[in-house]
Design a protein around this motif. Structure first.
Motif, PDB file in Angstrom:
ATOM      1  N   ASN A  66       3.681   5.736  -5.386  1.00  0.00           N
ATOM      2  CA  ASN A  66       3.662   5.815  -6.844  1.00  0.00           C
ATOM      3  C   ASN A  66       2.401   6.477  -7.378  1.00  0.00           C
ATOM      4  OD1 ASN A  66       6.124   4.518  -7.038  1.00  0.00           O
ATOM      5  ND2 ASN A  66       5.192   2.482  -6.986  1.00  0.00           N
ATOM      6  N   THR A  67       1.442   6.684  -6.502  1.00  0.00           N
ATOM      7  CA  THR A  67       0.192   7.300  -6.947  1.00  0.00           C
ATOM      8  C   THR A  67       0.423   8.778  -7.239  1.00  0.00           C
ATOM      9  OG1 THR A  67      -1.057   5.762  -5.590  1.00  0.00           O
ATOM     10  CG2 THR A  67      -2.205   7.748  -6.331  1.00  0.00           C
ATOM     11  N   PRO A  68       0.043   9.249  -8.416  1.00  0.00           N
ATOM     12  CA  PRO A  68       0.285  10.651  -8.750  1.00  0.00           C
ATOM     13  C   PRO A  68      -0.609  11.589  -7.961  1.00  0.00           C
ATOM     14  CG  PRO A  68      -0.920   9.550 -10.500  1.00  0.00           C
ATOM     15  CD  PRO A  68      -0.548   8.498  -9.517  1.00  0.00           C
ATOM     16  N   GLN A  69      -0.148  12.802  -7.836  1.00  0.00           N
ATOM     17  CA  GLN A  69      -0.910  13.830  -7.122  1.00  0.00           C
ATOM     18  C   GLN A  69      -2.048  14.340  -8.008  1.00  0.00           C
ATOM     19  OE1 GLN A  69       0.065  15.546  -4.144  1.00  0.00           O
ATOM     20  NE2 GLN A  69       2.228  15.060  -3.854  1.00  0.00           N
ATOM     21  N   PHE A  70      -3.060  14.819  -7.344  1.00  0.00           N
ATOM     22  CA  PHE A  70      -4.180  15.406  -8.078  1.00  0.00           C
ATOM     23  C   PHE A  70      -3.725  16.615  -8.917  1.00  0.00           C
ATOM     24  CE2 PHE A  70      -7.923  18.316  -8.141  1.00  0.00           C
ATOM     25  CZ  PHE A  70      -8.705  17.559  -8.999  1.00  0.00           C
ATOM     26  N   SER A  71      -2.765  17.375  -8.370  1.00  0.00           N
ATOM     27  CA  SER A  71      -2.255  18.548  -9.111  1.00  0.00           C
ATOM     28  C   SER A  71      -1.614  18.116 -10.439  1.00  0.00           C
ATOM     29  CB  SER A  71      -1.243  19.302  -8.261  1.00  0.00           C
ATOM     30  OG  SER A  71      -0.179  18.437  -7.892  1.00  0.00           O
ATOM     31  N   GLU A  72      -0.978  16.920 -10.426  1.00  0.00           N
ATOM     32  CA  GLU A  72      -0.402  16.411 -11.678  1.00  0.00           C
ATOM     33  C   GLU A  72      -1.516  16.100 -12.683  1.00  0.00           C
ATOM     34  OE1 GLU A  72       2.308  13.511  -9.143  1.00  0.00           O
ATOM     35  OE2 GLU A  72       2.773  13.320 -11.279  1.00  0.00           O
ATOM     36  N   PHE A  73      -2.575  15.538 -12.118  1.00  0.00           N
ATOM     37  CA  PHE A  73      -3.703  15.204 -12.995  1.00  0.00           C
ATOM     38  C   PHE A  73      -4.272  16.465 -13.650  1.00  0.00           C
ATOM     39  CE2 PHE A  73      -8.381  14.547 -13.355  1.00  0.00           C
ATOM     40  CZ  PHE A  73      -8.363  13.608 -14.387  1.00  0.00           C
ATOM     41  N   LYS A  74      -4.413  17.509 -12.853  1.00  0.00           N
ATOM     42  CA  LYS A  74      -4.940  18.756 -13.410  1.00  0.00           C
ATOM     43  C   LYS A  74      -3.976  19.349 -14.446  1.00  0.00           C
ATOM     44  CE  LYS A  74      -5.954  21.605 -10.100  1.00  0.00           C
ATOM     45  NZ  LYS A  74      -6.582  22.766  -9.425  1.00  0.00           N
ATOM     46  N   ILE A 132      -5.413   8.842  -7.621  1.00  0.00           N
ATOM     47  CA  ILE A 132      -4.674  10.065  -7.290  1.00  0.00           C
ATOM     48  C   ILE A 132      -4.534  10.256  -5.786  1.00  0.00           C
ATOM     49  CG2 ILE A 132      -5.186  11.396  -9.385  1.00  0.00           C
ATOM     50  CD1 ILE A 132      -7.613  12.500  -7.882  1.00  0.00           C
ATOM     51  N   ARG A 133      -3.512  11.037  -5.424  1.00  0.00           N
ATOM     52  CA  ARG A 133      -3.334  11.452  -4.033  1.00  0.00           C
ATOM     53  C   ARG A 133      -3.735  12.917  -3.898  1.00  0.00           C
ATOM     54  NH1 ARG A 133       2.527  11.106  -2.432  1.00  0.00           N
ATOM     55  NH2 ARG A 133       3.001  11.081  -4.651  1.00  0.00           N
ATOM     56  N   ASN A 134      -3.854  13.347  -2.668  1.00  0.00           N
ATOM     57  CA  ASN A 134      -4.218  14.755  -2.387  1.00  0.00           C
ATOM     58  C   ASN A 134      -5.451  15.157  -3.194  1.00  0.00           C
ATOM     59  OD1 ASN A 134      -1.949  14.854  -0.737  1.00  0.00           O
ATOM     60  ND2 ASN A 134      -0.670  15.546  -2.421  1.00  0.00           N
ATOM     61  N   PHE A 189       0.827  -1.199   0.000  1.00  0.00           N
ATOM     62  CA  PHE A 189       0.000   0.000   0.000  1.00  0.00           C
ATOM     63  C   PHE A 189       0.868   1.257   0.000  1.00  0.00           C
ATOM     64  CE2 PHE A 189      -2.054   3.391   2.468  1.00  0.00           C
ATOM     65  CZ  PHE A 189      -3.158   3.612   1.668  1.00  0.00           C
ATOM     66  N   MET A 190       1.955   1.195   0.799  1.00  0.00           N
ATOM     67  CA  MET A 190       2.843   2.353   0.864  1.00  0.00           C
ATOM     68  C   MET A 190       3.514   2.604  -0.479  1.00  0.00           C
ATOM     69  SD  MET A 190       4.436   1.585   4.606  1.00  0.00           S
ATOM     70  CE  MET A 190       5.687   2.848   4.589  1.00  0.00           C
ATOM     71  N   LEU A 191       3.951   1.489  -1.109  1.00  0.00           N
ATOM     72  CA  LEU A 191       4.591   1.635  -2.415  1.00  0.00           C
ATOM     73  C   LEU A 191       3.588   2.198  -3.419  1.00  0.00           C
ATOM     74  CD1 LEU A 191       6.675  -1.642  -2.594  1.00  0.00           C
ATOM     75  CD2 LEU A 191       7.539   0.701  -2.379  1.00  0.00           C
ATOM     76  N   GLN A 192       2.374   1.655  -3.317  1.00  0.00           N
ATOM     77  CA  GLN A 192       1.343   2.114  -4.238  1.00  0.00           C
ATOM     78  C   GLN A 192       1.066   3.597  -4.010  1.00  0.00           C
ATOM     79  OE1 GLN A 192      -2.359   0.060  -3.817  1.00  0.00           O
ATOM     80  NE2 GLN A 192      -3.410   1.356  -5.290  1.00  0.00           N
ATOM     81  N   ILE A 223     -12.396   8.853 -24.227  1.00  0.00           N
ATOM     82  CA  ILE A 223     -11.756   8.066 -23.162  1.00  0.00           C
ATOM     83  C   ILE A 223     -10.276   8.005 -23.480  1.00  0.00           C
ATOM     84  CG2 ILE A 223     -11.607   5.812 -22.050  1.00  0.00           C
ATOM     85  CD1 ILE A 223     -14.538   5.320 -22.904  1.00  0.00           C
ATOM     86  N   PHE A 224      -9.470   8.281 -22.510  1.00  0.00           N
ATOM     87  CA  PHE A 224      -8.020   8.159 -22.727  1.00  0.00           C
ATOM     88  C   PHE A 224      -7.350   7.649 -21.438  1.00  0.00           C
ATOM     89  CE2 PHE A 224      -6.577  11.941 -20.421  1.00  0.00           C
ATOM     90  CZ  PHE A 224      -7.745  12.701 -20.347  1.00  0.00           C
ATOM     91  N   GLU A 225      -6.095   7.311 -21.565  1.00  0.00           N
ATOM     92  CA  GLU A 225      -5.349   6.792 -20.416  1.00  0.00           C
ATOM     93  C   GLU A 225      -4.372   7.827 -19.917  1.00  0.00           C
ATOM     94  OE1 GLU A 225      -3.521   3.078 -20.149  1.00  0.00           O
ATOM     95  OE2 GLU A 225      -5.418   1.987 -20.209  1.00  0.00           O
ATOM     96  N   TRP A 226      -4.265   7.888 -18.632  1.00  0.00           N
ATOM     97  CA  TRP A 226      -3.293   8.792 -17.997  1.00  0.00           C
ATOM     98  C   TRP A 226      -2.589   8.033 -16.877  1.00  0.00           C
ATOM     99  CZ3 TRP A 226      -3.499  10.782 -12.885  1.00  0.00           C
ATOM    100  CH2 TRP A 226      -2.501  11.731 -12.592  1.00  0.00           C
ATOM    101  N   LYS A 227      -1.327   7.851 -17.028  1.00  0.00           N
ATOM    102  CA  LYS A 227      -0.494   7.131 -16.040  1.00  0.00           C
ATOM    103  C   LYS A 227      -1.133   5.784 -15.668  1.00  0.00           C
ATOM    104  CE  LYS A 227       1.558  11.301 -13.980  1.00  0.00           C
ATOM    105  NZ  LYS A 227       2.912  11.164 -14.439  1.00  0.00           N
ATOM    106  N   GLY A 228      -1.648   5.113 -16.654  1.00  0.00           N
ATOM    107  CA  GLY A 228      -2.221   3.797 -16.421  1.00  0.00           C
ATOM    108  C   GLY A 228      -3.650   3.810 -15.924  1.00  0.00           C
ATOM    109  N   ASN A 229      -4.237   4.988 -15.831  1.00  0.00           N
ATOM    110  CA  ASN A 229      -5.616   5.095 -15.342  1.00  0.00           C
ATOM    111  C   ASN A 229      -6.531   5.603 -16.459  1.00  0.00           C
ATOM    112  OD1 ASN A 229      -5.144   4.674 -12.305  1.00  0.00           O
ATOM    113  ND2 ASN A 229      -3.690   6.294 -12.813  1.00  0.00           N
ATOM    114  N   LYS A 230      -7.722   5.050 -16.471  1.00  0.00           N
ATOM    115  CA  LYS A 230      -8.693   5.474 -17.482  1.00  0.00           C
ATOM    116  C   LYS A 230      -9.313   6.810 -17.065  1.00  0.00           C
ATOM    117  CE  LYS A 230     -10.625   2.330 -19.773  1.00  0.00           C
ATOM    118  NZ  LYS A 230     -11.410   1.145 -20.222  1.00  0.00           N
ATOM    119  N   VAL A 231      -9.370   7.724 -18.036  1.00  0.00           N
ATOM    120  CA  VAL A 231      -9.956   9.041 -17.774  1.00  0.00           C
ATOM    121  C   VAL A 231     -11.059   9.276 -18.805  1.00  0.00           C
ATOM    122  CG1 VAL A 231      -9.547  11.533 -17.653  1.00  0.00           C
ATOM    123  CG2 VAL A 231      -7.756   9.914 -16.901  1.00  0.00           C
TER     124      VAL A 231
END
Lengths: 184, 248
Positions: B109-117, B203-205, B103-106, B169-177
């Motif tokens: 590695n989880t991107p921040q919400f700010s990165e998503f934006k 995402i985090r944060n 979980f910690m590793l995950q 639909i597209f992928e972002w860092k392995g996640n469907k958006v």
């Protein structure tokens, strides 16, 4: 628990524990059993004590509880209010006590009322303050004071009696000489 | 304090001086210092106690008691390690750590919400096509359902009344958006907003649940919120500043 720690505890406290047990049971065999039982309980449960500096208190408290448990008392010790001991106490000079051997003094202590023996013994072992004695015996501080007061009074009388008996048993050398000469 | 009380208290004073600093004895000791009769009594008591103590502390102890205790120890089973609280706590902590590592590793590695934006803005800057086109929300939902998009998206109250333009639909860092575009034109001037939807676990944060956070980011104004496991960012052109708030 490490054997070294156990042995160290035995070396430090087994004699005091035995004497305390003797003051409770008045029996050498029972006191040995009680002392051993206390250390076995430590071996089995002592690891639960986080503060190792309280090992001594743990041992004395456990021994006392084991004693009470073994007696399966139905009535608790009554608490006595602090009160002046109003009867006249015999004067026992320290030199008189010094002339007695340890066993005689212990025998006197064992004749003190059961209620007072435990606090007296803990007091005279000098390892515990009156507050710690109260914790060991799980009684109020005022009760400790009261029991020490009354217990000491009894002990004085008993020591005085033991001293008197001893002096009565002493055979004067001069009298022996006179007797020998008279038989002569 | 009178002499009688002082005597009772001083009876508990150990002759070895161990109680010298105990304030409980202070008053009685002071009285013994000024009262000759009490002083003599106390001196005699201390001498008696010293003599008794010395005798009792030297009372014989059975010679074989120590050996018996130590020998008996050898047949007392050592405490089972898992019954020791400290050992048990340590083991549980280690197990929790082991369980927590993935979980910690995950999480790391989880991107921040700010990165998503930020990446979403870049994506919108270069957006030139949609996967499907429809002004009907239900058609869009149906298409998303058929293509693995976020069909369960929810819309701000006012936006729900605006026609859609289509979706992608597209992928972002392995996640469907999922991207859904809306026509928010009022009057003659064409206006549009873009809603991006992603699983909140990606995402985090994350933005707060329910209540949108409005921000200005250069050419884009954004409203961000979370709802029912999804994270949303609504993008509107900064030149239409203030319009996003009107869609809620």
């Amino acid at each position: 628990m490490e054997n070294a720690e156990f042995e160290q505890l035995v070396n430090q406290y087994y004699e005091a524990l035995y004497r305390f047990a003797l003051s409770l049971t008045r029996s050498e065999a029972a006191s040995c059993d009680l002392t051993q039982q206390t250390f076995y309980l430590w071996a089995a449960k002592g690891h639960q004590l986080r503060d190792r500096t309280k090992a001594k208190s743990w041992l004395f408290t456990t021994l006392h509880r084991e004693f009470l448990g073994s007696k399966r008392r139905e009535t608790r010790f009554p608490h006595h209010e602090m009160k002046e001991v109003d009867h006249e106490l015999p004067t026992v000079l320290p030199t008189v006590v010094n002339d007695l051997d340890g066993s005689t003094v212990m025998e006197s202590l064992l004749l003190v009322d059961e209620l007072y023996r435990a606090p007296l013994m803990l007091f005279y072992l000098e390892d515990f303050s009156y507050q710690e004695i109260a914790e060991q015996l799980e009684i109020p501080i005022g009760t400790v004071m009261s029991r020490l007061n009354r217990g000491k009074a009894q002990l004085r009388q008993l020591v005085a009696g033991a001293s008197q008996s001893k002096s009565e048993k002493i055979i004067s050398l001069n009298d022996t000489r006179k007797e020998a000469k008279s038989r002569g | 304090m009178d002499k009688s009380e002082a005597k009772i208290i001083l009876q508990a004073y150990r002759a070895n001086g161990a109680d010298a600093t105990d304030p409980h004895f202070t008053e009685a000791l002071q009285l013994a210092g000024i009262d000759a009769e009490l002083k003599a009594w106390f001196a005699e008591q201390q001498a008696f106690d010293r003599a008794i103590s010395a005798k009792l502390r030297s009372a014989p102890v059975p010679a074989d008691l120590r050996a018996s205790i130590l020998a008996g120890r050898k047949v007392v089973p050592a405490p089972i390690w898992w019954r020791r609280p400290a050992a048990l706590i340590a083991v549980v902590a280690a197990m929790l750590m082991l369980l927590a590592i993935p979980f910690m590793l995950q999480t790391r590695n989880t991107p921040q919400f700010s990165e998503f934006k930020r990446d979403s803005m870049s994506f919108l800057d270069s957006l030139n096509k949609l996967d499907m086109s429809s002004k009907d929300h239900e058609t869009v939902r149906a298409w998303l359902a058929a293509h693995g998009g976020h069909k369960q998206f929810s819309l701000p109250t006012q936006l729900g009344g605006k026609p859609s333009l289509g979706c992608r639909i597209f992928e972002w860092k392995g996640n469907k958006v999922t991207l859904i575009c809306f026509n928010t034109t009022v009057g003659k001037k064409f206006e549009e907003v873009h809603l991006l939807v992603v699983d909140e676990r990606a995402i985090r944060n994350r933005p707060p649940e329910g209540k949108p956070v409005f921000e200005s980011n250069g050419e884009w104004d954004t409203a961000s919120w979370r709802d029912d496991g999804l994270a949303y960012v609504l993008f509107g052109h900064a030149k239409n500043h203030g319009k996003l708030e009107q869609l809620f």
